[in-house]
Design an enzyme around this catalytic site. Sequence first.
Site, PDB file in Angstrom:
ATOM      1  N   LYS A  73     -20.019 -19.195 -11.989  1.00  0.00           N
ATOM      2  CA  LYS A  73     -20.249 -17.746 -12.116  1.00  0.00           C
ATOM      3  C   LYS A  73     -21.589 -17.401 -11.467  1.00  0.00           C
ATOM      4  CE  LYS A  73     -19.448 -14.032 -15.452  1.00  0.00           C
ATOM      5  NZ  LYS A  73     -18.525 -13.296 -14.600  1.00  0.00           N
ATOM      6  N   TYR A 109     -24.829 -16.013 -13.821  1.00  0.00           N
ATOM      7  CA  TYR A 109     -24.920 -14.949 -14.830  1.00  0.00           C
ATOM      8  C   TYR A 109     -23.790 -15.067 -15.832  1.00  0.00           C
ATOM      9  CZ  TYR A 109     -21.054 -12.274 -12.692  1.00  0.00           C
ATOM     10  OH  TYR A 109     -19.827 -11.862 -12.233  1.00  0.00           O
ATOM     11  N   LEU A 123     -12.405 -18.110 -11.386  1.00  0.00           N
ATOM     12  CA  LEU A 123     -13.293 -18.235 -12.538  1.00  0.00           C
ATOM     13  C   LEU A 123     -12.456 -18.454 -13.801  1.00  0.00           C
ATOM     14  CD1 LEU A 123     -16.374 -17.907 -13.298  1.00  0.00           C
ATOM     15  CD2 LEU A 123     -15.683 -15.690 -14.197  1.00  0.00           C
ATOM     16  N   GLU A 158      -7.310 -13.767  -8.369  1.00  0.00           N
ATOM     17  CA  GLU A 158      -7.799 -13.061  -9.552  1.00  0.00           C
ATOM     18  C   GLU A 158      -8.256 -11.676  -9.097  1.00  0.00           C
ATOM     19  OE1 GLU A 158     -11.404 -14.897 -11.213  1.00  0.00           O
ATOM     20  OE2 GLU A 158     -11.817 -15.772  -9.248  1.00  0.00           O
TER      21      GLU A 158
HETATM   22  N1  PDD Z   1     -16.764 -10.484 -14.573  1.00  0.00           N
HETATM   23  N2  PDD Z   1     -13.052 -13.294 -12.551  1.00  0.00           N
HETATM   24  C1  PDD Z   1     -14.168 -12.807 -11.998  1.00  0.00           C
HETATM   25  C2  PDD Z   1     -14.341 -12.921 -10.525  1.00  0.00           C
HETATM   26  C3  PDD Z   1     -15.151 -12.199 -12.791  1.00  0.00           C
HETATM   27  O1  PDD Z   1     -16.274 -11.726 -12.244  1.00  0.00           O
HETATM   28  C4  PDD Z   1     -14.927 -12.088 -14.200  1.00  0.00           C
HETATM   29  C5  PDD Z   1     -15.939 -11.468 -15.126  1.00  0.00           C
HETATM   30  C6  PDD Z   1     -13.737 -12.602 -14.739  1.00  0.00           C
HETATM   31  C7  PDD Z   1     -13.443 -12.555 -16.212  1.00  0.00           C
HETATM   32  O2  PDD Z   1     -14.280 -13.426 -16.920  1.00  0.00           O
HETATM   33  P1  PDD Z   1     -14.651 -13.154 -18.453  1.00  0.00           P
HETATM   34  O3  PDD Z   1     -13.352 -12.998 -19.168  1.00  0.00           O
HETATM   35  O4  PDD Z   1     -15.359 -14.381 -18.873  1.00  0.00           O
HETATM   36  O5  PDD Z   1     -15.482 -11.915 -18.504  1.00  0.00           O
HETATM   37  C8  PDD Z   1     -12.828 -13.211 -13.871  1.00  0.00           C
HETATM   38  C9  PDD Z   1     -17.848  -9.929 -15.335  1.00  0.00           C
HETATM   39  C10 PDD Z   1     -17.391  -9.172 -16.529  1.00  0.00           C
HETATM   40  C11 PDD Z   1     -18.741  -9.132 -14.401  1.00  0.00           C
HETATM   41  O6  PDD Z   1     -18.932  -9.606 -13.282  1.00  0.00           O
HETATM   42  O7  PDD Z   1     -19.268  -8.092 -14.784  1.00  0.00           O
END
Ligand code: PDD
Length: 286
Positions: free
Chosen positions: A148, A33, A206, A181
Amino acid sequence: MSRVSYVNGTYRSHAQAVVHIEDRGFQFADGVYEVWGVFDGRLADFDGHMTRLHRSLNELQIAIPMTSAALKRVLDETIRRNRVRNGIVYLQVTRGTAPRDHAFPKDVAPSVVVTAKTIDPAKGEALATKGAAGVTQPDIRWGRCDIKTVGLLANVLAKQAARERGAYECLLVDEMGLVTEGSSTNAWIVDADGKLRTRDTQANILRGVTRTKLLQIIAEEGLELDERPFSVDEAKQARELFVTAASTFVMPLVSLDGTKIGDGKPGPVATRLRAAYLEQADRDAI
Ligand code: PDD
């Protein structure tokens, strides 16, 4: 106004937007996703998320379901039909629907789902002004957190632990006591010496698109950065602690497991980076 979502080529009312019970996303979490921030009806960092989507699909040998231009049209149309000015758009691509069998099915078309949601920017701003609470938990996730995937059960449990402790985010901690993270964010500190620090992406985390954007902003602002992990103790002794994601931008954490960070208020670096990120994301959204 009723919500509309996209499922495999058709826009449906949200309540009727369904996939088959043998969709491999449902049965095996066999899918990936992306989440884009929506600024004034436009997509923030379209290319950054598309690049990561293609990488995730490639790592799992799931076919790219449509061209980037076609996908952009679907995302834009879902945003338009839901009249989202500010919020997020969610895309999920799974390996598709096939009789249940762990091994990859042959000749199956990926499933594609898109939803869009309005988020009131004032709520995020209010929290960022006050600062949010963080907690920690052991990182019990699998070894490919660079992909992801929709397999987010460990992240779900961590976020729930945060909620049960009245906190906003849960930072995940490896067996060395180092923060990997957040449950849905990347984590950063301004350390006791005033230097910005975030874990490198060689580790099992990620590669956040917001993280990448922030690295550019940090370089442009001439701030010093160390891409190196930090421990829970270092986070507690840090001047500032914050998390980043497409949905939360830059969010200061002012406590961790009940310990006050700095003076217990959002710090100048996080506040400045949040403003710079919002300004750039809005300017560059397409
Ligand atoms: N989550 N780390 C994890 C485990 C995440 O699920 C996310 C993003 C990030 C940050 O990634 P980005 O900057 O590309 O949004 C880091 C999304 C927002 C979610 O699961 O809703």
